[in-house]
Design an enzyme around this catalytic site. Structure first.
Site, PDB file in Angstrom:
ATOM      1  CG  ASN A 246      -0.233   0.005   2.534  1.00  0.00           C
ATOM      2  OD1 ASN A 246       0.986   0.069   2.582  1.00  0.00           O
ATOM      3  ND2 ASN A 246      -0.989  -0.042   3.624  1.00  0.00           N
TER       4      ASN A 246
ATOM      5  CG  HIS B 166       3.658   0.196   4.793  1.00  0.00           C
ATOM      6  ND1 HIS B 166       2.718  -0.804   4.742  1.00  0.00           N
ATOM      7  CD2 HIS B 166       4.808  -0.417   5.136  1.00  0.00           C
ATOM      8  CE1 HIS B 166       3.288  -1.962   5.038  1.00  0.00           C
ATOM      9  NE2 HIS B 166       4.558  -1.753   5.280  1.00  0.00           N
TER      10      HIS B 166
ATOM     11  CD  GLU C 258      -0.087   0.746   7.329  1.00  0.00           C
ATOM     12  OE1 GLU C 258       0.238   0.835   6.137  1.00  0.00           O
ATOM     13  OE2 GLU C 258      -0.370  -0.337   7.876  1.00  0.00           O
TER      14      GLU C 258
END
Ligand code: GLP
Length: 237
Positions: free
Chosen positions: A131, A133, A138
């Site tokens: 994603n 990160h 995050e």
């Protein structure tokens, strides 16, 4: 951002050489270290080849992150990971190896102060999550963040569940260097291997600099190299 696409073994060799050259120039250099599967090849190569080349006696290391609430001795802790895969196999002084949860838990940004008082990170190794990160920052994490507690997203928990006996055992929080902390490093290498990372790499290269894609902040750093194997670079063509 420099982009290098090569075979994994060659990338591991380049990064290992970079680190050895840095230690030869500056024996008390400061390394920023990552966990995960991606840097394992670099760590193995360092362990297999450092003797007769360099000594880690005066090197200091700062790890990017650690699970919140896991004891150092837990086999899934990043302390344990680093000890098993690197620290126990080189001549580093364990007193020179730091983790963000070694810091007083009411003020994790003291970790950033500690890094600064040791001269700052000379060479930071990063992996990347699917994603986007980096560390455990995050999507949605502020670009101005220093070391802090982060809530892990479901996709990250799922990805990291492979190391635990079940998904329920994966901690839901971690302590991580922030995005600003990472940007303070003098040189950064980010590594992505495998087709699972291809989408994230495409977003990183072709997308905007946006807090929804934490790694995109690296485009503002003046000394970053992105190392990709063919699979991770697949969607770029
Ligand atoms: C974890 C770590 C990150 C790492 C990422 C990717 O979430 N906190 O630092 O970059 O996983 O891991 P892997 O290299 O196993 O794909």
């Amino acid at each position: 951002m420099n982009i290098v696409i090569k075979k994994q073994e060659l990338i591991n060799e380049i990064i290992t050489k970079d680190i050895f050259n840095l230690i030869i120039k500056k024996d008390n250099c400061v390394l920023g270290l990552a966990t995960g599967t991606t840097p394992l090849g670099v760590y193995k190569r360092i362990c297999d080849t450092f003797k007769d080349k360099v000594s880690f006696k005066n090197v200091k290391t700062f790890n990017l992150d650690e699970y919140y609430g896991l004891d150092k001795s837990d086999i899934n802790s990043y302390h344990h990971f680093m000890y098993e895969n690197l620290f126990s196999k080189i001549d580093i002084d364990l007193n020179n190896t730091y983790f963000p949860n070694d810091i007083a838990c009411n003020n994790y940004s003291l970790y950033d102060e500690l890094i600064k008082s040791n001269g700052g990170i000379d060479y930071q190794i990063l992996g990347i999550g699917r994603n986007g990160h980096i560390g455990f920052n995050e999507p949605g994490t502020s670009f101005l963040s220093l070391t802090h507690i982060s809530e892990l997203q479901d996709s990250t928990i799922n990805d990291n569940a492979r190391f635990f006996s079940s998904k329920d055992d994966v901690p839901s929080k971690a302590i991580t260097m922030g995005l600003k902390s990472i940007m303070n490093a003098k040189k950064i290498v980010i590594i992505a291997f495998g087709k699972n990372k291809a989408l994230a790499i495409n977003r990183l290269i072709n997308g905007q600099v946006d807090e929804k894609m934490p790694a995109s902040i690296l485009k503002y750093h003046k000394n970053v190299t992105l190392f990709l194997d063919e699979d991770a670079a697949k969607k770029l063509k």
